[in-house]
Design a protein around this motif. Structure first.
Motif, short mmCIF file in Angstrom:
data_model
loop_
_atom_site.label_atom_id
_atom_site.label_comp_id
_atom_site.label_asym_id
_atom_site.label_seq_id
_atom_site.Cartn_x
_atom_site.Cartn_y
_atom_site.Cartn_z
N LYS A 262 0.80 -1.22 0.00
CA LYS A 262 0.00 0.00 0.00
C LYS A 262 0.84 1.28 0.00
O LYS A 262 0.31 2.36 0.27
CB LYS A 262 -0.94 0.01 1.21
N SER A 263 2.11 1.15 -0.29
CA SER A 263 2.97 2.34 -0.36
C SER A 263 2.51 3.27 -1.48
O SER A 263 2.16 2.83 -2.57
CB SER A 263 4.42 1.92 -0.60
N VAL A 264 2.53 4.55 -1.19
CA VAL A 264 2.18 5.57 -2.19
C VAL A 264 3.45 6.13 -2.83
O VAL A 264 3.52 6.34 -4.04
CB VAL A 264 1.35 6.70 -1.55
N GLN A 265 4.47 6.34 -2.02
CA GLN A 265 5.69 7.00 -2.50
C GLN A 265 6.51 6.12 -3.44
O GLN A 265 7.39 6.62 -4.13
CB GLN A 265 6.55 7.43 -1.31
N LYS A 266 6.22 4.82 -3.48
CA LYS A 266 6.94 3.96 -4.42
C LYS A 266 6.69 4.39 -5.87
O LYS A 266 7.50 4.10 -6.76
CB LYS A 266 6.51 2.51 -4.24
N ASN A 267 5.57 5.07 -6.10
CA ASN A 267 5.25 5.55 -7.44
C ASN A 267 6.00 6.82 -7.81
O ASN A 267 5.96 7.24 -8.96
CB ASN A 267 3.74 5.78 -7.56
N PHE A 268 6.61 7.45 -6.83
CA PHE A 268 7.31 8.71 -7.07
C PHE A 268 8.81 8.64 -6.76
O PHE A 268 9.58 9.47 -7.23
CB PHE A 268 6.69 9.83 -6.22
N LEU A 269 9.19 7.68 -5.93
CA LEU A 269 10.57 7.60 -5.45
C LEU A 269 11.43 6.78 -6.41
O LEU A 269 11.21 5.57 -6.58
CB LEU A 269 10.60 6.95 -4.06
N PRO A 270 12.42 7.41 -7.05
CA PRO A 270 13.33 6.65 -7.91
C PRO A 270 14.13 5.64 -7.08
O PRO A 270 14.40 5.86 -5.90
CB PRO A 270 14.26 7.73 -8.51
N GLN A 271 14.52 4.53 -7.71
CA GLN A 271 15.29 3.48 -7.03
C GLN A 271 14.57 2.97 -5.79
O GLN A 271 15.19 2.63 -4.78
CB GLN A 271 16.68 4.01 -6.64
N SER A 272 13.23 2.90 -5.86
CA SER A 272 12.47 2.47 -4.69
C SER A 272 12.69 1.00 -4.35
O SER A 272 12.47 0.59 -3.21
CB SER A 272 10.97 2.71 -4.92
N SER A 273 13.11 0.19 -5.31
CA SER A 273 13.33 -1.23 -5.04
C SER A 273 14.79 -1.55 -4.72
O SER A 273 15.12 -2.70 -4.43
CB SER A 273 12.89 -2.07 -6.24
N SER A 274 15.66 -0.53 -4.74
CA SER A 274 17.08 -0.80 -4.48
C SER A 274 17.63 0.15 -3.43
O SER A 274 17.64 -0.16 -2.24
CB SER A 274 17.88 -0.69 -5.78
N ASP A 275 18.07 1.35 -3.84
CA ASP A 275 18.74 2.26 -2.91
C ASP A 275 17.83 2.76 -1.79
O ASP A 275 18.29 3.00 -0.68
CB ASP A 275 19.32 3.46 -3.67
N PHE A 276 16.53 2.93 -2.08
CA PHE A 276 15.61 3.51 -1.10
C PHE A 276 14.53 2.51 -0.67
O PHE A 276 13.44 2.92 -0.27
CB PHE A 276 14.96 4.78 -1.65
N ILE A 277 14.85 1.24 -0.71
CA ILE A 277 13.84 0.24 -0.34
C ILE A 277 13.51 0.30 1.15
O ILE A 277 12.41 -0.07 1.57
CB ILE A 277 14.30 -1.16 -0.75
N PHE A 278 14.44 0.77 1.97
CA PHE A 278 14.15 0.86 3.41
C PHE A 278 13.02 1.84 3.67
O PHE A 278 12.20 1.62 4.58
CB PHE A 278 15.40 1.28 4.17
#
Length: 436
Positions: A262-278
Motif C-alpha cells: 500500500k505504499s504511495v511513495q513507491k510511485n514517485f521515489l526513484p530506485q524504490s526497489s534498491s537504494d531507497f527500499i528501506f
C-alpha cells in the motif's frame, strides 16, 4: 530437502538470519517494482518478483558452493584474483555501462547473458581476503613499514584509485573497512595514521584536479560535491527530490505502516526497489517493520562477532571481520541515507534490495564466512569424538580392573568364577571403541 538441510554446515545463526533477510525482501521488492511497471513502463510486477527470486536462488547456490570449500584455499586464490580484478576495474572504467545517460561507469555487461555486473563489489571481496592473508602471514612478526607499503597498501591504493572516479561511496567504504581490518590485525597505529593521512591527501589532490580539469578523465566529483552541499545546506533544493520522497514515505508509515503493497511513495521515489527500499519498508510496515529489519542486521553482526571469537586461526578471524562487517555497515549506510542521516550514496540494502550482482557478492562473502565457522565446528566435533572414545576406553579399562579384582577375591575365598574372563576378552571391546 531434509538431506539438503543436513548438509548445511557452519554457524546456524548466520544461516538463519541470512534466510530471514532474504524472505523479508520479497514483499518490499514486489511492491516497489510497481514503480518500474506503471511509471516507467517496463515489465510486470510478477516478472520483477520472479527475477528477484532467481537472484536469491542463485545467491544461496553460491553460498552453498562457497561454504563447501575449505576457507584456507581462499588465501592463495586472493593473490591470483587480485590482478584479474584490477584488469576488470580498468575495463569498467573505460567501457562501463552508463545508466540513464549519467556517468556511472560501475557496471559491465556480461557477454551472451546480458547481465550487468558491478566489478567494485567483487574487488572488495578479493581485496579483503588479500589483506586478511597478509595480516595473518605477519602475525607475531615485527612490522616493516616499507615492506607493508609495497605488499599491502600498494594493491589497496591501486584498487581504490580504479574505483574512486566512478564510485566514491564504495571506495570510501572499502578504505574504511581495510583500515579497520588492519587495526584488528595488529598493524601499528603510527603506521596506520600515516597511511590514512596519505589517503586523505591523495583524495584532496584528486578532487582538486577533477574540479580544475573536469574533462581530463571520467569522474563524478561534481555529483559528490553537490550531494554534500545539499546535505549540509538548510535551504530547500529542487534536487532533493529523492530524499524528500523517502522522508515522506517514512513519515507516512508511522508506527504500524500502511500495510503490505500500500505504499504511495513507491510511485514517485526513484530506485524504490534498491537504494531507497528501506523507506518503502517503513511506509508499508511502519516503525516496527523498520526496527525488525535493523534487528536482523544487528543479530547477524552479533553472530559475526561470536564466530570471529571462536575462530582458532588469525586468518579465519580476519576473514569474518573483513567480509562480515562491511555487510552490516553497508546496511546501516543505506538506512542512514533513507532517514537523511547521511548524504545520498547509492549503497543497496544487502540481501533485501533488488539487483543481481549486489546479492551475489554478498552471498559469496557469507559463504566464505560460513566456511570458516564450518571448519571450527568440524574441529570441535573431532575433539568431542576423541574425548568420547577416550571416556569409553577408560570405562572398559575400569570394568576390566574390577573383574580382575573380583576374580582374585573369588580365588582367595576358593569360589570358582562362573566364566573365564581373559585379557583378550577385554581387548575386543577396546578395539571396537578405538575403531580397530
Amino acid at each position: 530437502m531434509k538431506e539438503l538441510i543436513t548438509n548445511l554446515k557452519g554457524d546456524k545463526g548466520i544461516w538463519s538470519f541470512v534466510m530471514l533477510l532474504a524472505l523479508i525482501s520479497f514483499m518490499p521488492v514486489f511492491s516497489a517494482s510497481s514503480n518500474l511497471v506503471y511509471v516507467i513502463g517496463k515489465g510486470s510486477t510478477i516478472g520483477y518478483l520472479v527475477k528477484h527470486l532467481v537472484h536469491i536462488f542463485i545467491g544461496f547456490g553460491l553460498i552453498y558452493m562457497v561454504h563447501k570449500v575449505p576457507y584456507h584455499y581462499y588465501r592463495g586464490l586472493s593473490q591470483l584474483l587480485l590482478p584479474v580484478v584490477a584488469l576488470l576495474l580498468v575495463y569498467t572504467f573505460f567501457q562501463g555501462t552508463v545508466i540513464d545517460g549519467a556517468n556511472a561507469s560501475r557496471w559491465i555487461k556480461v557477454p551472451f547473458i546480458g547481465v550487468t555486473f558491478q566489478t567494485s563489489a567483487l574487488a572488495m571481496i578479493v581485496l579483503m581476503v588479500y589483506v586478511a592473508r597478509y595480516l595473518a602471514k605477519n602475525e607475531g612478526k615485527e612490522w616493516d613499514f616499507k615492506a607493508s607499503v609495497i605488499e599491502l597498501w600498494g594493491p589497496v591504493f591501486i584498487i581504490l584509485a580504479l574505483i574512486l572516479p566512478a564510485n566514491f561511496s564504495t571506495a570510501a567504504l572499502i578504505f574504511s573497512m581495510v583500515s579497520m581490518l588492519v587495526f584488528v590485525g595488529g598493524y601499528p597505529m603510527r603506521y596506520l595514521g600515516v597511511i590514512v593521512g596519505v589517503g586523505i591527501t591523495m583524495l584532496v589532490l584528486f578532487v582538486s584536479f577533477a574540479m580544475a580539469f573536469p574533462k581530463a578523465m571520467p569522474n563524478r566529483v561534481h555529483t559528490w560535491m553537490n550531494r554534500i552541499e545539499r546535505f549540509t545546506s538548510d535551504e530547500p533544493n529542487e534536487d532533493d527530490y529523492q530524499i524528500e520522497k523517502a522522508k515522506i514515505a517514512i513519515a507516512t508509515g508511522q508506527v504500524y505502516g500502511l500495510g503490505p503493497g500500500k505504499s504511495v511513495q513507491k510511485n514517485f521515489l526513484p530506485q524504490s526497489s534498491s537504494d531507497f527500499i528501506f523507506a518503502i519498508i517503513v511506509e508499508e510496515y511502519g516503525l516496527l517493520g523498520g526496527l525488525v529489519v535493523l534487528f536482523m542486521y544487528l543479530m547477524l553482526f552479533f553472530r559475526f562477532l561470536v564466530s570471529a571469537h571462536k575462530a582458532k586461526s588469525m586468518f579465519g578471524k580476519l576473514l569474518i571481520v573483513g567480509l562480515g562487517f562491511p555487510i552490516i555497515f553497508q546496511a546501516l549506510i543505506n538506512m542512514g541515507v533513507a532517514t537523511e542521516l547521511l548524504p545520498v550514496t547509492g549503497q543497496t540494502l544487502p540481501l533485501i534490495s533488488s539487483g543481481g550482482s549486489s546479492i551475489w557478492m554478498t552471498c559469496i562473502s557469507i559463504g566464505i564466512i560460513i566456511s570458516v565457522t564450518k571448519k571450527e565446528e568440524e574441529v570441535a566435533q573431532e575433539l568431542q569424538e576423541k574425548e568420547d572414545r577416550e571416556a569409553a576406553l577408560q570405562q572398559l579399562i575400569d570394568e576390566h580392573i574390577l573383574r580382575e579384582k573380583q576374580r582374585e577375591e573369588a580365588e582367595a575365598l576358593g569360589i570358582a568364577e562362573p566364566a573365564a574372563y581373559s585379557i583378550e576378552d577385554a581387548a575386543n571391546p577396546m578395539r571396537a571403541v578405538m575403531g580397530k
